[in-house]
Design a protein around this motif. Structure first.
Motif, PDB file in Angstrom:
ATOM      1  N   ILE A  66       0.806  -1.219   0.000  1.00 37.70           N
ATOM      2  CA  ILE A  66       0.000   0.000   0.000  1.00 37.70           C
ATOM      3  C   ILE A  66       0.845   1.277   0.000  1.00 37.70           C
ATOM      4  N   PRO A  67       1.847   1.426   0.867  1.00 38.31           N
ATOM      5  CA  PRO A  67       2.620   2.678   0.818  1.00 38.31           C
ATOM      6  C   PRO A  67       3.250   2.943  -0.557  1.00 38.31           C
ATOM      7  N   SER A  68       3.803   1.917  -1.179  1.00 31.78           N
ATOM      8  CA  SER A  68       4.430   2.087  -2.498  1.00 31.78           C
ATOM      9  C   SER A  68       3.391   2.433  -3.558  1.00 31.78           C
ATOM     10  N   TYR A  69       2.270   1.716  -3.539  1.00 34.98           N
ATOM     11  CA  TYR A  69       1.215   1.955  -4.514  1.00 34.98           C
ATOM     12  C   TYR A  69       0.618   3.351  -4.335  1.00 34.98           C
ATOM     13  N   LYS A  70       0.378   3.729  -3.112  1.00 37.57           N
ATOM     14  CA  LYS A  70      -0.197   5.058  -2.843  1.00 37.57           C
ATOM     15  C   LYS A  70       0.730   6.157  -3.372  1.00 37.57           C
ATOM     16  N   LYS A  71       2.010   6.007  -3.138  1.00 38.76           N
ATOM     17  CA  LYS A  71       2.992   6.994  -3.613  1.00 38.76           C
ATOM     18  C   LYS A  71       2.999   7.042  -5.142  1.00 38.76           C
TER      19      LYS A  71
END
Length: 153
Positions: A66-71
């Motif tokens: 999630i953090p990578s995708y959100k960024k």
């Protein structure tokens, strides 16, 4: 007579979970509709609110979190790319025997305006895995890939 009794018993045992999941199927169907509407509206806060913090995502380029995708997704939207329309078809929803996990698979039809202002129409195959916890239903896993040409019709 014996066969009738066995079928009656089987229906009595199978019936309650099926009836119990009827409301859940409608719930997941509505969640999928709202989730994909937020995606199509480029409403990032609402869209990412459907995911669990530890969700695992499989996209065309591989696995991500999630953090990578959100960024990455936020940067794409800020660059000028936007989903212009999104609809689903061929929705299938299945539940765990306990009713606390659901799998929704469907085709996602997207019209996307790229950062260079060109517009493309694409169809994807998506599977979302939902877990029901104390905070309600959250997506814990997604598998998203290009649909074969036959699905574009």
């Amino acid at each position: 007579m014996k066969t009738t009794l066995l079928w009656t018993f089987a229906l009595l045992i199978a019936g309650p979970p099926t009836l119990a999941n009827a409301g859940s199927s409608a719930d997941i169907g509505q969640l999928e509709q709202d989730f994909n509407a937020a995606y199509a509206a480029n409403d990032l806060d609402k869209y990412f609110g459907y995911y669990s913090d530890d969700a695992i995502l499989w996209f065309q380029d591989g696995r991500t979190d999630i953090p990578s995708y959100k960024k990455e997704w936020t940067a794409l939207i800020k660059s000028g790319m936007q989903i212009q329309a999104g609809t689903t078809s061929d929705m299938h929803i299945r539940f765990s025997p306990q009713g606390d996990a659901a799998v929704a698979s469907y085709l996602l039809h997207l019209k996307t305006k790229k950062a260079d202002q060109s517009v493309i129409n694409e169809v994807f195959q998506e599977t979302d895995v939902w877990f029901k916890g104390t905070g309600g239903w959250k997506i814990t896993h997604v598998h998203y890939s290009d649909a074969p040409a036959a699905a574009h019709k």
